[in-house]
Design a protein around this motif. Structure first.
Motif, PDB file in Angstrom:
ATOM      1  N   HIS A   1      54.303 -79.221  -5.863  1.00  0.00           N
ATOM      2  CA  HIS A   1      55.300 -80.063  -5.184  1.00  0.00           C
ATOM      3  C   HIS A   1      55.065 -81.558  -5.391  1.00  0.00           C
ATOM      4  O   HIS A   1      55.799 -82.371  -4.829  1.00  0.00           O
TER       5      HIS A   1
ATOM      6  N   HIS B   1      55.055 -75.636  -8.347  1.00  0.00           N
ATOM      7  CA  HIS B   1      54.185 -75.112  -7.285  1.00  0.00           C
ATOM      8  C   HIS B   1      53.457 -76.181  -6.481  1.00  0.00           C
ATOM      9  O   HIS B   1      53.356 -76.047  -5.268  1.00  0.00           O
TER      10      HIS B   1
ATOM     11  N   HIS C   1      54.586 -71.457 -12.691  1.00  0.00           N
ATOM     12  CA  HIS C   1      54.326 -71.723 -11.280  1.00  0.00           C
ATOM     13  C   HIS C   1      52.829 -71.546 -11.035  1.00  0.00           C
ATOM     14  O   HIS C   1      52.342 -70.411 -10.942  1.00  0.00           O
TER      15      HIS C   1
ATOM     16  N   GLU D   1      61.955 -71.188  -4.935  1.00  0.00           N
ATOM     17  CA  GLU D   1      61.112 -70.286  -4.143  1.00  0.00           C
ATOM     18  C   GLU D   1      60.836 -70.767  -2.722  1.00  0.00           C
ATOM     19  O   GLU D   1      60.314 -70.012  -1.911  1.00  0.00           O
ATOM     20  N   ASN D   2      61.187 -72.030  -2.404  1.00  0.00           N
ATOM     21  CA  ASN D   2      60.986 -72.541  -1.045  1.00  0.00           C
ATOM     22  C   ASN D   2      62.313 -72.916  -0.381  1.00  0.00           C
ATOM     23  O   ASN D   2      62.327 -73.666   0.601  1.00  0.00           O
TER      24      ASN D   2
ATOM     25  N   ASP E   1      60.647 -77.256  -7.139  1.00  0.00           N
ATOM     26  CA  ASP E   1      60.815 -76.445  -5.928  1.00  0.00           C
ATOM     27  C   ASP E   1      61.720 -77.084  -4.864  1.00  0.00           C
ATOM     28  O   ASP E   1      61.361 -78.118  -4.290  1.00  0.00           O
TER      29      ASP E   1
HETATM   30 FE   LIG Z   1      56.783 -74.011  -4.079  1.00  0.00          FE
END
Ligand SMILES: [Fe+2]
Length: 282
Positions: free
Chosen positions: A199, A197, A172, A42-43, A11
């Motif tokens: 991290h 997900h 994820h 996604e971030n 991520d």
């Molecule tokens: Fe994330």
């Protein structure tokens, strides 16, 4: 034996993540001669979701496919981009019923053709999302089976035949148990399964008994001097007050406060089995 190199990056968190990705990814690609690069984005847009601009930065940095997760829906203006044909995925197992109100934007998998020694290599890249301690979407296990069936890759295990695409999965998910379970469920049917997900990079990278390269979490790409890439002070306040203050990205004080995290996997093109997997953090 023709081997194929795949890079998967965890991520990307905000501008610190985009900046370090732009600096490091071209060199990483050149060093290992990567045939496929998958980056979870996604971030990327300020820590939450994607924008057209942040997607463009990840693709320009060298990604072939950008995967998503629960935050992919964060920016409403990004939803049309999910439908634009660009190589960006959202988790495939979000419920879809085909109605104008009931469907979700975008696609959860794609097939990509690359060249190796003058021959085509085909990759099937799939993005799935877990359900344990997350939104109760459709079953990721059955979703994978359905995608394989749809791409004529169904069959109960065993390694992939030469003409079949190499299957690469970004799962994820929050739960380690669910992630390892999916890894074993896909063992021998996917070449590479990597979790995203949390991290936080895990050190359990390995090749499963039937040849699938696996890691529970790739880790995140961004500022290391924070909490999962976000400002530590805000996260402490959230934990102590139980008020959901809006998180902001951590601010790195120097370049050494930032890292790209992920894995490099080597796969055998003929058998579809993994030959090796190693972590990246730096
Ligand atoms: Fe994330």
């Amino acid at each position: 034996m023709a081997s194929v190199c795949v890079i998967m990056i965890g991520d990307v968190v905000g501008d610190p993540g985009l900046d370090v990705l732009e600096k490091r990814l071209p060199e990483l690609k050149a060093d290992c001669g990567a045939h496929l690069v998958v980056v979870n984005g996604e971030n990327a847009a300020g820590g939450f979701g994607l924008t057209e601009e942040s997607l463009a930065r990840i693709l320009l940095a060298g990604a072939d496919v950008v995967t998503g997760g629960n935050h992919i829906w964060e920016k409403r203006e990004f939803w049309p981009v999910l439908e634009s044909g660009k190589p960006v995925l959202r988790p495939a197992n979000y419920p879809q019923d085909g109605s104008p109100q009931g469907g979700v934007s975008g696609r959860g998998w794609l097939v990509l053709e690359k060249q190796l020694d003058g021959q085509n290599i085909s990759f099937l890249v799939i993005n799935l999302q877990g359900r344990k301690r997350m939104t109760a979407i459709d079953c990721p296990f059955r979703c994978f089976d359905a995608i394989l069936a749809e791409t004529r890759e169904s069959g109960g295990g065993g390694t992939a035949a030469p003409a079949r695409p190499l299957v690469v999965v970004d799962f994820h998910a929050e739960s380690t148990e669910e992630k390892e379970s999916l890894g074993y469920y896909l063992d021998g049917r996917a070449a590479l399964v990597a979790g995203t997900h949390t991290h936080v990079q895990t050190t359990d990278e390995r090749i499963l008994p039937n040849g699938t390269a696996y890691i529970t979490d790739l880790g995140m790409t961004g500022a290391l001097n924070g909490v999962i890439g976000m400002d530590a002070g805000i996260c402490i306040n959230r934990a102590r007050s139980q008020i959901a203050y809006r998180m902001e990205c951590a601010r790195p004080e120097s370049e050494t406060d930032c890292a790209v995290q992920g894995i490099i996997a080597e796969l055998d093109r003929e058998s579809g089995r993994a030959l090796g997997i190693r972590r990246i953090r730096g």
